[in-house]
Design a protein around this motif. Structure first.
Motif, PDB file in Angstrom:
ATOM      1  N   GLY A  22       0.817  -1.201  -0.197  1.00 57.21           N
ATOM      2  CA  GLY A  22      -0.047   0.118   0.033  1.00 57.21           C
ATOM      3  C   GLY A  22       0.840   1.148  -0.048  1.00 57.21           C
ATOM      4  N   PHE A  23       0.136   2.367   0.273  1.00 60.63           N
ATOM      5  CA  PHE A  23       0.740   3.640   0.260  1.00 60.63           C
ATOM      6  C   PHE A  23       0.276   4.680   1.235  1.00 60.63           C
ATOM      7  CE2 PHE A  23       0.361   2.002  -4.004  1.00 60.63           C
ATOM      8  CZ  PHE A  23       1.531   2.281  -4.681  1.00 60.63           C
ATOM      9  N   GLN A  24       1.175   5.549   1.918  1.00 59.93           N
ATOM     10  CA  GLN A  24       0.793   6.553   2.805  1.00 59.93           C
ATOM     11  C   GLN A  24       0.524   7.834   2.331  1.00 59.93           C
ATOM     12  OE1 GLN A  24       3.672   6.663   5.788  1.00 59.93           O
ATOM     13  NE2 GLN A  24       3.324   4.655   6.847  1.00 59.93           N
ATOM     14  N   TRP A  25      -0.161   8.653   2.633  1.00 58.84           N
ATOM     15  CA  TRP A  25      -0.432  10.001   2.273  1.00 58.84           C
ATOM     16  C   TRP A  25       0.091  10.946   2.878  1.00 58.84           C
ATOM     17  CZ3 TRP A  25      -1.718  12.304  -2.211  1.00 58.84           C
ATOM     18  CH2 TRP A  25      -2.121  13.664  -2.103  1.00 58.84           C
ATOM     19  N   ALA A  26       1.164  11.895   2.387  1.00 60.26           N
ATOM     20  CA  ALA A  26       1.813  12.903   2.947  1.00 60.26           C
ATOM     21  C   ALA A  26       1.974  14.113   2.224  1.00 60.26           C
ATOM     22  CB  ALA A  26       3.311  12.415   3.414  1.00 60.26           C
ATOM     23  N   GLY A  27       0.852  14.528   1.374  1.00 63.42           N
ATOM     24  CA  GLY A  27       0.844  15.526   0.299  1.00 63.42           C
ATOM     25  C   GLY A  27       1.273  15.255  -1.028  1.00 63.42           C
ATOM     26  N   SER A  28       1.391  13.766  -1.048  1.00 67.19           N
ATOM     27  CA  SER A  28       1.687  12.984  -2.134  1.00 67.19           C
ATOM     28  C   SER A  28       1.691  11.689  -1.748  1.00 67.19           C
ATOM     29  CB  SER A  28       3.102  13.235  -2.881  1.00 67.19           C
ATOM     30  OG  SER A  28       4.030  13.007  -1.816  1.00 67.19           O
ATOM     31  N   PHE A  29       1.530  10.654  -2.939  1.00 69.02           N
ATOM     32  CA  PHE A  29       1.663   9.250  -2.477  1.00 69.02           C
ATOM     33  C   PHE A  29       2.978   8.882  -2.099  1.00 69.02           C
ATOM     34  CE2 PHE A  29      -1.826   9.738  -5.473  1.00 69.02           C
ATOM     35  CZ  PHE A  29      -2.975   9.177  -4.652  1.00 69.02           C
ATOM     36  N   VAL A  30       3.290   8.156  -0.850  1.00 73.12           N
ATOM     37  CA  VAL A  30       4.237   7.645  -0.417  1.00 73.12           C
ATOM     38  C   VAL A  30       4.410   6.336  -0.348  1.00 73.12           C
ATOM     39  CG1 VAL A  30       6.164   7.691   1.440  1.00 73.12           C
ATOM     40  CG2 VAL A  30       4.619   9.769   0.860  1.00 73.12           C
ATOM     41  N   LYS A  31       5.594   5.390  -1.108  1.00 68.13           N
ATOM     42  CA  LYS A  31       5.409   4.152  -0.987  1.00 68.13           C
ATOM     43  C   LYS A  31       6.815   3.903  -0.059  1.00 68.13           C
ATOM     44  CE  LYS A  31       4.874   0.037  -2.656  1.00 68.13           C
ATOM     45  NZ  LYS A  31       3.574  -0.643  -2.186  1.00 68.13           N
ATOM     46  N   LEU A  32       6.579   3.094   1.047  1.00 63.44           N
ATOM     47  CA  LEU A  32       7.616   2.872   1.929  1.00 63.44           C
ATOM     48  C   LEU A  32       8.351   1.706   1.590  1.00 63.44           C
ATOM     49  CD1 LEU A  32       5.992   3.670   5.146  1.00 63.44           C
ATOM     50  CD2 LEU A  32       7.368   5.163   3.846  1.00 63.44           C
ATOM     51  N   ALA A  33       9.646   1.423   1.620  1.00 59.65           N
ATOM     52  CA  ALA A  33      10.472   0.503   1.164  1.00 59.65           C
ATOM     53  C   ALA A  33      11.653   0.325   2.231  1.00 59.65           C
ATOM     54  CB  ALA A  33      10.807   0.508  -0.161  1.00 59.65           C
ATOM     55  N   THR A  34      12.245  -0.999   2.052  1.00 65.65           N
ATOM     56  CA  THR A  34      13.753  -0.944   2.735  1.00 65.65           C
ATOM     57  C   THR A  34      14.544  -1.516   1.726  1.00 65.65           C
ATOM     58  OG1 THR A  34      13.284  -3.450   3.718  1.00 65.65           O
ATOM     59  CG2 THR A  34      12.895  -1.640   5.136  1.00 65.65           C
ATOM     60  N   TYR A  35      16.042  -1.103   1.777  1.00 65.07           N
ATOM     61  CA  TYR A  35      16.982  -1.475   0.867  1.00 65.07           C
ATOM     62  C   TYR A  35      17.975  -1.664   1.487  1.00 65.07           C
ATOM     63  CZ  TYR A  35      20.172  -1.196  -3.090  1.00 65.07           C
ATOM     64  OH  TYR A  35      21.092  -1.471  -4.021  1.00 65.07           O
ATOM     65  N   ARG A  36      18.672  -3.010   1.575  1.00 61.92           N
ATOM     66  CA  ARG A  36      19.721  -3.256   2.340  1.00 61.92           C
ATOM     67  C   ARG A  36      19.496  -2.911   3.712  1.00 61.92           C
ATOM     68  NH1 ARG A  36      24.457  -2.078  -2.351  1.00 61.92           N
ATOM     69  NH2 ARG A  36      23.593  -3.592  -3.709  1.00 61.92           N
ATOM     70  N   GLY A  37      18.557  -3.074   4.439  1.00 58.59           N
ATOM     71  CA  GLY A  37      18.603  -2.747   5.710  1.00 58.59           C
ATOM     72  C   GLY A  37      18.030  -1.199   6.086  1.00 58.59           C
ATOM     73  N   ARG A  38      18.154  -0.333   5.146  1.00 61.42           N
ATOM     74  CA  ARG A  38      17.672   1.047   5.046  1.00 61.42           C
ATOM     75  C   ARG A  38      16.320   1.424   4.824  1.00 61.42           C
ATOM     76  NH1 ARG A  38      19.622   4.842   2.746  1.00 61.42           N
ATOM     77  NH2 ARG A  38      20.077   3.692   0.660  1.00 61.42           N
ATOM     78  N   PRO A  39      15.816   2.030   5.708  1.00 63.56           N
ATOM     79  CA  PRO A  39      14.313   2.573   5.032  1.00 63.56           C
ATOM     80  C   PRO A  39      14.474   3.692   4.149  1.00 63.56           C
ATOM     81  CG  PRO A  39      14.761   3.628   7.426  1.00 63.56           C
ATOM     82  CD  PRO A  39      15.921   2.470   6.698  1.00 63.56           C
ATOM     83  N   LEU A  40      13.637   3.631   3.365  1.00 63.68           N
ATOM     84  CA  LEU A  40      13.305   4.343   2.028  1.00 63.68           C
ATOM     85  C   LEU A  40      11.817   4.842   1.823  1.00 63.68           C
ATOM     86  CD1 LEU A  40      15.392   2.573  -0.872  1.00 63.68           C
ATOM     87  CD2 LEU A  40      16.064   4.707   0.376  1.00 63.68           C
ATOM     88  N   SER A  41      11.725   6.070   1.199  1.00 63.39           N
ATOM     89  CA  SER A  41      10.644   6.476   0.718  1.00 63.39           C
ATOM     90  C   SER A  41      10.708   7.050  -0.469  1.00 63.39           C
ATOM     91  CB  SER A  41      10.188   7.560   1.851  1.00 63.39           C
ATOM     92  OG  SER A  41       9.891   7.432   3.211  1.00 63.39           O
ATOM     93  N   PHE A  42       9.579   6.456  -1.368  1.00 62.97           N
ATOM     94  CA  PHE A  42       9.457   7.060  -2.778  1.00 62.97           C
ATOM     95  C   PHE A  42       8.121   7.736  -2.826  1.00 62.97           C
ATOM     96  CE2 PHE A  42      11.839   3.008  -2.979  1.00 62.97           C
ATOM     97  CZ  PHE A  42      12.859   3.257  -3.718  1.00 62.97           C
ATOM     98  N   ARG A  43       8.283   9.151  -3.272  1.00 58.50           N
ATOM     99  CA  ARG A  43       7.225  10.046  -3.325  1.00 58.50           C
ATOM    100  C   ARG A  43       6.722  10.064  -4.777  1.00 58.50           C
ATOM    101  NH1 ARG A  43       9.431  14.811   0.453  1.00 58.50           N
ATOM    102  NH2 ARG A  43      10.765  14.716  -1.423  1.00 58.50           N
ATOM    103  N   LEU A  44       5.308   9.954  -5.065  1.00 56.37           N
ATOM    104  CA  LEU A  44       4.700  10.013  -5.988  1.00 56.37           C
ATOM    105  C   LEU A  44       3.693  11.074  -6.126  1.00 56.37           C
ATOM    106  CD1 LEU A  44       3.754   8.909  -8.929  1.00 56.37           C
ATOM    107  CD2 LEU A  44       2.258   7.163  -7.774  1.00 56.37           C
ATOM    108  N   SER A  45       3.908  12.346  -6.860  1.00 60.99           N
ATOM    109  CA  SER A  45       2.987  13.336  -6.904  1.00 60.99           C
ATOM    110  C   SER A  45       1.806  13.026  -7.570  1.00 60.99           C
ATOM    111  CB  SER A  45       3.635  14.554  -7.668  1.00 60.99           C
ATOM    112  OG  SER A  45       3.601  14.299  -8.893  1.00 60.99           O
TER     113      SER A  45
END
Length: 102
Positions: A22-45
């Motif tokens: 799923g996605f979160q909303w923070a003024g844009s769509f936010v896709k959360l992920a982890t990469y090599r143990g680090r948290p990432l956020s991808f923003r989609l306007s």
């Protein structure tokens, strides 16, 4: 015969990205992920979503259409991660990330 080491991801090959559902909303769509143990956020306007995502049957409105296009968005996230620094915590998706997914 292939050797297992022949299929290791390269440093710019983000194959080990784990996406949250799923996605979160923070003024844009936010896709959360982890990469090599680090948290990432991808923003989609919302504008990019409207311009780049194919309308999906049964999706009423932008939120449902984004959810219905989740696999395409995840491919775009991987492309964005490959083209940018892996040290970034938040990555803004661009049109080119979706154009490459087509």
């Amino acid at each position: 015969m292939d050797h297992p080491s022949d299929h290791r991801p390269t440093p710019n090959s983000p194959t080990d990205v784990a996406f949250a559902h799923g996605f979160q909303w923070a003024g844009s769509f936010v896709k959360l992920a982890t990469y090599r143990g680090r948290p990432l956020s991808f923003r989609l306007s919302t504008q990019l979503a409207a311009n780049c995502l194919a309308p999906q049957p049964g999706a009423i409105g932008p939120v449902q259409n984004v959810a219905a296009n989740e696999p395409a968005i995840e491919r775009a996230c991987r492309r964005a991660l490959a083209r940018l620094s892996h040290s970034m915590a938040t990555i803004d998706l661009q049109r080119q990330d979706f154009d490459a997914a087509a």
